[in-house]
Enzyme design. Structure first.
Site, PDB file in Angstrom:
ATOM      1  N   ARG A   1       0.852  -1.213   0.000  1.00 42.35           N
ATOM      2  CA  ARG A   1       0.000   0.000   0.000  1.00 42.35           C
ATOM      3  C   ARG A   1       0.880   1.253   0.000  1.00 42.35           C
ATOM      4  NH1 ARG A   1      -4.531  -2.623   4.090  1.00 42.35           N
ATOM      5  NH2 ARG A   1      -5.092  -4.225   2.586  1.00 42.35           N
TER       6      ARG A   1
ATOM      7  N   LYS B   1     -15.512 -11.770  14.038  1.00 40.29           N
ATOM      8  CA  LYS B   1     -15.282 -10.766  12.996  1.00 40.29           C
ATOM      9  C   LYS B   1     -15.730 -11.365  11.673  1.00 40.29           C
ATOM     10  CE  LYS B   1     -11.641  -7.853  11.043  1.00 40.29           C
ATOM     11  NZ  LYS B   1     -10.596  -6.914  11.426  1.00 40.29           N
TER      12      LYS B   1
ATOM     13  N   GLU C   1     -11.995 -14.630  13.092  1.00 33.06           N
ATOM     14  CA  GLU C   1     -12.309 -13.986  11.803  1.00 33.06           C
ATOM     15  C   GLU C   1     -12.342 -14.981  10.644  1.00 33.06           C
ATOM     16  OE1 GLU C   1      -9.563 -10.913  10.525  1.00 33.06           O
ATOM     17  OE2 GLU C   1     -10.801 -10.396   8.796  1.00 33.06           O
TER      18      GLU C   1
ATOM     19  N   ARG D   1      -9.087  -1.259   5.851  1.00 36.99           N
ATOM     20  CA  ARG D   1      -9.094  -0.319   4.728  1.00 36.99           C
ATOM     21  C   ARG D   1     -10.167   0.757   4.847  1.00 36.99           C
ATOM     22  NH1 ARG D   1      -8.991  -5.187   0.577  1.00 36.99           N
ATOM     23  NH2 ARG D   1      -9.649  -6.173   2.527  1.00 36.99           N
TER      24      ARG D   1
ATOM     25  N   SER E   1     -14.057  -4.920   6.551  1.00 36.73           N
ATOM     26  CA  SER E   1     -14.595  -4.190   5.402  1.00 36.73           C
ATOM     27  C   SER E   1     -14.310  -4.912   4.082  1.00 36.73           C
ATOM     28  CB  SER E   1     -14.104  -2.744   5.374  1.00 36.73           C
ATOM     29  OG  SER E   1     -12.707  -2.642   5.298  1.00 36.73           O
ATOM     30  N   GLY E   2     -13.248  -5.661   4.003  1.00 38.74           N
ATOM     31  CA  GLY E   2     -13.041  -6.591   2.888  1.00 38.74           C
ATOM     32  C   GLY E   2     -12.945  -6.017   1.488  1.00 38.74           C
ATOM     33  N   GLY E   3     -12.635  -4.713   1.357  1.00 36.98           N
ATOM     34  CA  GLY E   3     -12.527  -4.131   0.021  1.00 36.98           C
ATOM     35  C   GLY E   3     -13.728  -3.262  -0.348  1.00 36.98           C
TER      36      GLY E   3
END
Ligand code: 13P
Length: 341
Positions: free
Chosen positions: A33, A219, A177, A293, A261-263
């Site tokens: 990132r 999660k 998760e 993210r 949030s996974g994208g």
């Protein structure tokens, strides 16, 4: 295992209007990132970035806990305070990612299993001394043609349960998760099917191993259309299907669920969480966020590795935290975003 203490921490992690900041990116993820934004991929820059995040004034109004990476839990903030100590002093519970990443599952090349159980008891003892009071282990389930396989779901669920018990044994609340990835063009119905099966097997394994449900946080990923799907389901449908799936699989003894949030975009992640809390359905557990993210991406872009941008970047992370804190109460709205803009 002190059940009362574990349950107290777990409840504090999902306190009303607050959620968790996932800032536990491994080196490859964090550096990847940084590279995209032209930020140097050094230990000092990772420290400076994470210092910027946690020192944002007022962050603890909306953030109950922060998940750290192994490097960060051993580092100090720029004013010389160890990160876990700085967080605790400011009302944020320090957490630690303990899994060693998702690796190809033998015999199932397109699927993954999370590694990291070897030596975990000793690592937990050290992390507790360093100040961690909760932990995280992420398993990934991929949706595709003929997958996920039973083998993949079962192996990952077993790993999650073994991890969770070791965590509780050390007096550390586990975040369990099981992420069903958004990658692909599958429908929301297909996502529902896979998520329900996954959660069902995960809780079967948690019970088999004897995990204290009152002393953990789940999660989950949301029940959502694939990122490449043509007609993606709207926020209301995501909220309804996710809540229905979780009511069918997650025991009421679990104090709270904190979504990844996974994208999803910043706004999607806030609006989906809000829609669930605004459904008007009485839920046995708190529904909040544990976003990586969707809390950080805009702040990182604003910061860009330049000290001159710290104030603006901190306002950005604070804003996302506030939006998601409101969403955890069902009080977020598009108007809130327009006002800010
Ligand atoms: P995202 O919210 O970016 O999916 O990250 C959350 C997380 O901790 C994944 O393990």
């Amino acid at each position: 295992m002190n059940a009362e203490e574990l349950s107290k921490i777990a409840n504090a992690m999902v306190a009303p209007g607050r959620g968790i900041l996932a800032m536990d990116e491994s080196h490859p993820t964090c550096n990847g990132r940084f590279e995209k934004l032209g930020i140097a991929t050094t230990e000092e820059m990772r420290q400076a970035y994470r210092d910027m995040l946690v020192t944002a004034p007022g962050l603890s109004d909306y953030i109950s806990g922060a998940i750290l990476f192994d490097e960060t839990i051993r580092q100090k903030t720029l004013d010389g305070t160890p990160f876990p100590e700085f967080l605790s002093k400011n009302g944020i519970i320090p957490g630690i990612k303990v899994d060693a990443g998702a690796k190809v599952l033998a015999g199932h090349e397109s699927e993954k299993v999370t590694e990291g159980l070897d030596g975990l008891r000793e690592r937990f003892a050290e992390y507790h001394k360093l100040g961690a009071r909760f932990s995280k282990w992420r398993a990934v389930i991929t949706i595709g043609e003929h997958i996920p396989s039973w083998a993949c779901i079962e192996a990952n669920a077993h790993g999650l349960a073994r991890y969770a018990l070791l965590s509780q044994e050390a007096g550390i609340v586990p975040i369990v998760e099981p992420e069903v990835l958004m990658d692909g063009d599958h429908s929301i119905e297909r996502c529902y099917e896979v998520t329900e099966l996954t959660q069902r097997i995960v809780f079967q394994q948690l019970r088999n191993q004897g995990v204290l449900l009152e002393g953990m946080v789940l999660k989950p990923s949301m029940v959502i259309s694939g990122a490449m799907a043509k007609n993606r389901a709207d926020a209301k449908a995501v909220a309804k299907q996710t809540v229905r799936c979780l009511l069918n699989t997650v025991p009421a003894a679990v104090p709270g669920l904190a979504f990844l949030s996974g994208g999803q975009s910043d706004e999607e992640a806030s609006s989906h969480l809000n829609a669930m809390n605004a459904l008007g359905v009485q839920l046995p557990w708190a529904l909040t966020f544990s976003y990586g993210r969707a809390l950080q991406q805009t702040a990182m872009k604003t910061w860009k590795g330049d000290n001159a941008n710290i104030d603006k970047a901190q306002q950005t992370i604070l804003w996302r935290a506030k939006c998601n804190g409101s969403a955890a109460l069902g009080k977020y709205s598009d108007a809130m975003e327009q006002q800010a803009a």
